[in-house]
Scaffold this motif. Structure first.
Motif, PDB file in Angstrom:
ATOM      1  N   VAL A 327       0.829  -1.205   0.000  1.00  0.00           N
ATOM      2  CA  VAL A 327       0.000   0.000   0.000  1.00  0.00           C
ATOM      3  C   VAL A 327       0.863   1.254   0.000  1.00  0.00           C
ATOM      4  O   VAL A 327       0.378   2.354  -0.227  1.00  0.00           O
ATOM      5  N   ASP A 328       2.131   1.101   0.328  1.00  0.00           N
ATOM      6  CA  ASP A 328       3.091   2.201   0.268  1.00  0.00           C
ATOM      7  C   ASP A 328       4.331   1.664  -0.434  1.00  0.00           C
ATOM      8  O   ASP A 328       5.220   1.083   0.182  1.00  0.00           O
ATOM      9  N   ARG A 329       4.399   1.851  -1.737  1.00  0.00           N
ATOM     10  CA  ARG A 329       5.477   1.233  -2.511  1.00  0.00           C
ATOM     11  C   ARG A 329       6.838   1.854  -2.211  1.00  0.00           C
ATOM     12  O   ARG A 329       7.865   1.208  -2.364  1.00  0.00           O
ATOM     13  N   HIS A 330       6.868   3.108  -1.798  1.00  0.00           N
ATOM     14  CA  HIS A 330       8.148   3.756  -1.514  1.00  0.00           C
ATOM     15  C   HIS A 330       8.806   3.157  -0.266  1.00  0.00           C
ATOM     16  O   HIS A 330      10.019   3.000  -0.208  1.00  0.00           O
ATOM     17  N   ASN A 331       8.013   2.846   0.729  1.00  0.00           N
ATOM     18  CA  ASN A 331       8.548   2.295   1.977  1.00  0.00           C
ATOM     19  C   ASN A 331       8.201   0.823   2.165  1.00  0.00           C
ATOM     20  O   ASN A 331       8.422   0.260   3.231  1.00  0.00           O
ATOM     21  N   LEU A 332       7.654   0.192   1.114  1.00  0.00           N
ATOM     22  CA  LEU A 332       7.216  -1.201   1.202  1.00  0.00           C
ATOM     23  C   LEU A 332       6.332  -1.420   2.434  1.00  0.00           C
ATOM     24  O   LEU A 332       6.634  -2.205   3.319  1.00  0.00           O
ATOM     25  N   GLY A 333       5.226  -0.676   2.495  1.00  0.00           N
ATOM     26  CA  GLY A 333       4.280  -0.836   3.584  1.00  0.00           C
ATOM     27  C   GLY A 333       3.155  -1.766   3.175  1.00  0.00           C
ATOM     28  O   GLY A 333       2.538  -1.593   2.128  1.00  0.00           O
ATOM     29  N   TYR A 334       2.909  -2.794   3.979  1.00  0.00           N
ATOM     30  CA  TYR A 334       1.877  -3.793   3.682  1.00  0.00           C
ATOM     31  C   TYR A 334       0.852  -3.816   4.808  1.00  0.00           C
ATOM     32  O   TYR A 334       1.199  -3.646   5.984  1.00  0.00           O
ATOM     33  N   ASN A 335      -0.387  -4.051   4.438  1.00  0.00           N
ATOM     34  CA  ASN A 335      -1.404  -4.246   5.462  1.00  0.00           C
ATOM     35  C   ASN A 335      -1.189  -5.593   6.137  1.00  0.00           C
ATOM     36  O   ASN A 335      -1.075  -6.620   5.465  1.00  0.00           O
ATOM     37  N   ILE A 336      -1.138  -5.592   7.462  1.00  0.00           N
ATOM     38  CA  ILE A 336      -0.966  -6.836   8.204  1.00  0.00           C
ATOM     39  C   ILE A 336      -2.318  -7.513   8.367  1.00  0.00           C
ATOM     40  O   ILE A 336      -3.289  -6.899   8.793  1.00  0.00           O
ATOM     41  N   VAL A 337      -2.378  -8.770   8.009  1.00  0.00           N
ATOM     42  CA  VAL A 337      -3.604  -9.545   8.204  1.00  0.00           C
ATOM     43  C   VAL A 337      -3.663 -10.062   9.639  1.00  0.00           C
ATOM     44  O   VAL A 337      -4.646  -9.882  10.348  1.00  0.00           O
ATOM     45  N   LYS A 338      -2.587 -10.676  10.073  1.00  0.00           N
ATOM     46  CA  LYS A 338      -2.569 -11.277  11.406  1.00  0.00           C
ATOM     47  C   LYS A 338      -1.122 -11.545  11.823  1.00  0.00           C
ATOM     48  O   LYS A 338      -0.266 -11.825  10.990  1.00  0.00           O
ATOM     49  N   PHE A 350      -3.180 -11.746  16.921  1.00  0.00           N
ATOM     50  CA  PHE A 350      -3.505 -10.329  16.877  1.00  0.00           C
ATOM     51  C   PHE A 350      -3.891  -9.962  15.444  1.00  0.00           C
ATOM     52  O   PHE A 350      -3.288 -10.448  14.491  1.00  0.00           O
ATOM     53  N   THR A 351      -4.863  -9.095  15.314  1.00  0.00           N
ATOM     54  CA  THR A 351      -5.169  -8.483  14.019  1.00  0.00           C
ATOM     55  C   THR A 351      -4.841  -7.003  14.137  1.00  0.00           C
ATOM     56  O   THR A 351      -5.407  -6.302  14.984  1.00  0.00           O
ATOM     57  N   ALA A 352      -3.910  -6.541  13.319  1.00  0.00           N
ATOM     58  CA  ALA A 352      -3.375  -5.197  13.483  1.00  0.00           C
ATOM     59  C   ALA A 352      -4.043  -4.204  12.544  1.00  0.00           C
ATOM     60  O   ALA A 352      -4.450  -4.545  11.430  1.00  0.00           O
ATOM     61  N   GLN A 353      -4.120  -2.952  12.998  1.00  0.00           N
ATOM     62  CA  GLN A 353      -4.610  -1.866  12.172  1.00  0.00           C
ATOM     63  C   GLN A 353      -3.463  -1.124  11.489  1.00  0.00           C
ATOM     64  O   GLN A 353      -3.689  -0.356  10.561  1.00  0.00           O
ATOM     65  N   PHE A 354      -2.249  -1.348  11.969  1.00  0.00           N
ATOM     66  CA  PHE A 354      -1.088  -0.666  11.397  1.00  0.00           C
ATOM     67  C   PHE A 354      -0.467  -1.502  10.282  1.00  0.00           C
ATOM     68  O   PHE A 354      -0.826  -2.670  10.082  1.00  0.00           O
ATOM     69  N   GLN A 355       0.480  -0.904   9.578  1.00  0.00           N
ATOM     70  CA  GLN A 355       1.125  -1.562   8.456  1.00  0.00           C
ATOM     71  C   GLN A 355       2.424  -2.244   8.879  1.00  0.00           C
ATOM     72  O   GLN A 355       3.068  -1.838   9.849  1.00  0.00           O
ATOM     73  N   LEU A 356       2.786  -3.274   8.146  1.00  0.00           N
ATOM     74  CA  LEU A 356       4.116  -3.858   8.245  1.00  0.00           C
ATOM     75  C   LEU A 356       5.014  -3.092   7.274  1.00  0.00           C
ATOM     76  O   LEU A 356       4.783  -3.119   6.058  1.00  0.00           O
ATOM     77  N   ARG A 357       5.999  -2.398   7.807  1.00  0.00           N
ATOM     78  CA  ARG A 357       6.896  -1.605   6.975  1.00  0.00           C
ATOM     79  C   ARG A 357       8.252  -2.316   6.914  1.00  0.00           C
ATOM     80  O   ARG A 357       9.045  -2.237   7.851  1.00  0.00           O
ATOM     81  N   ILE A 358       8.478  -2.984   5.816  1.00  0.00           N
ATOM     82  CA  ILE A 358       9.694  -3.792   5.671  1.00  0.00           C
ATOM     83  C   ILE A 358      10.949  -2.943   5.801  1.00  0.00           C
ATOM     84  O   ILE A 358      11.963  -3.379   6.366  1.00  0.00           O
ATOM     85  N   LEU A 359      10.915  -1.718   5.281  1.00  0.00           N
ATOM     86  CA  LEU A 359      12.100  -0.858   5.325  1.00  0.00           C
ATOM     87  C   LEU A 359      12.139   0.008   6.581  1.00  0.00           C
ATOM     88  O   LEU A 359      13.053   0.815   6.738  1.00  0.00           O
TER      89      LEU A 359
END
Length: 383
Positions: A327-338, A350-359
């Protein structure tokens, strides 16, 4: 890490996958950042709890007075009986008012000594950290030093009781020890040789001390430590004829568990302990104060339990699933499912509302640490 993320994204563009599982390398890095965030949370929690206890001071002082009036005679009587009956037991512990009230010990102790929560939480930092300091430095690097300095600063500015003095010295020693270990880790030095030199120096000093006490250490066997143990026992027996007898008594006493509780159950009928009740604080000081102090104590217990796991570098995050579209290609941000995390030894989802930011894993780790902490506190019941 960037190459790994690129490969994962590429695979999902080619293969019909709906979600991804965070790879081991990034999962390890995420866990390390979670531990870093939790270290900061621990030091902040100690300071916050102390401030909250100070805010409750008028209520706790009033409760102290009521508890003392109701239970002092009982506690003194039980203590005297225990001292008389177990005077030679090496596991003898002081019987306190909180031992005989029948209420939660942590809550009672916090009421009777507003600094006890922070003191109890930090009393064994040296014992927990020193034996694993090298691994902690490798895992956390300078974050360990920051943590120790934050705790030391908090104690210097906020704690005044006599019990804080030895802990301050322990923290100072740990800070110095951190520097020694960090230097060795940075230089890639294995400490076996240095440790052996240290033991040899210690043996020389001990040998000189033994000889000055009139116990000669020969070199015929070539086994200094065996001779030391034998001669130390002989010297103690010679200079203290009761040493052997006390040792045998101590062995008998060591079978007694929970010494103060054992004393109370054994002597409560002989002492004025009729006010003993599991709800003593509730009855004398009110439900609001009991629940308020328990609410302050729960995060401290959480800090204790999590700190133990940080010391051994336990991975709290077990698995992370996330959507395959960034969802954020510049920072590789992904929606976390679980994601699943180990809370008090049990894996919870846990089900998170925040993103997983690989970078930017530290940002994700900070949000995960908050969620873990909150769930951990809810799992603790003190009243």
């Amino acid at each position: 890490m960037e190459n790994t993320s690129f490969i994962l994204v590429l695979l999902c563009l080619i293969l019909p996958c709906s979600s991804l599982v965070l790879d081991d390398a990034n999962l390890q890095a995420l866990n390390r950042d979670v531990r870093t965030a939790l270290l900061q949370k621990i030091s902040n929690t100690l300071s916050s709890a102390n401030n909250q206890m100070n805010y409750q001071s008028s209520q706790t002082q009033n409760c102290q007075s009521q508890l003392s009036g109701a239970f002092d005679a009982c506690a003194a009587c039980v203590k005297d009986a225990c001292d008389h009956n177990f005077q030679n037991c090496h596991e003898k512990k002081p019987v306190t008012l909180c031992d005989v009230t029948g209420t939660n010990y942590k809550v009672c102790r916090a009421i009777m000594n507003s600094e006890s929560l922070a003191l109890d939480a930090t009393s064994d930092f040296d014992g927990k950290m020193r034996k694993v300091m090298r691994r902690m430095v490798q895992d956390q690097e300078a974050h360990i030093l920051t943590f120790l300095k934050n705790i030391k600063s908090f104690m210097d500015s906020s704690l005044r009781s006599a019990g804080s003095g030895p802990i301050r010295k322990s923290l100072e020693s740990l800070i110095t020890y951190y520097g020694t270990v960090k230097t060795a880790v940075d230089a890639g030095i294995h400490h076996n040789a240095a440790l052996q030199n240290s033991l040899n120096s210690m043996s020389d000093v001990m040998k000189q001390g033994m000889e000055s006490a009139g116990v000669q250490m020969s070199s015929a066997t070539g086994n200094f430590m065996t001779e030391l143990a034998f001669n130390l026992a002989r010297m103690l027996a010679t200079n203290n004829p009761t040493f052997g007898r006390r040792k045998r008594q101590a062995t008998t006493c060591s079978t007694i568990r929970n010494f103060p509780a054992h004393c109370f159950s054994a002597f409560q009928t002989e002492c004025p302990c009729t006010g003993h009740s599991p709800s003593a604080i509730l009855n004398l000081c009110g439900a609001h104060l009991q629940s308020s102090i328990a609410a302050i104590a729960k995060p401290i217990q959480t800090a204790n339990e999590i700190f133990d796991r940080i010391c051994v570098q336990e991975d709290l995050i077990q698995k992370v699933n996330y959507e395959n579209v960034a969802v954020d290609r510049h920072n590789l941000g992904y929606n976390i499912v679980k994601y699943s995390a180990a809370i008090r030894g049990i894996n919870l989802d846990f089900t998170a509302q925040f993103q997983l930011r690989i970078l930017n894993l530290p940002r994700t780790a900070s949000e995960m640490a908050e969620a873990i902490w909150g769930k951990w506190v809810k799992k603790i019941n003190l009243v």
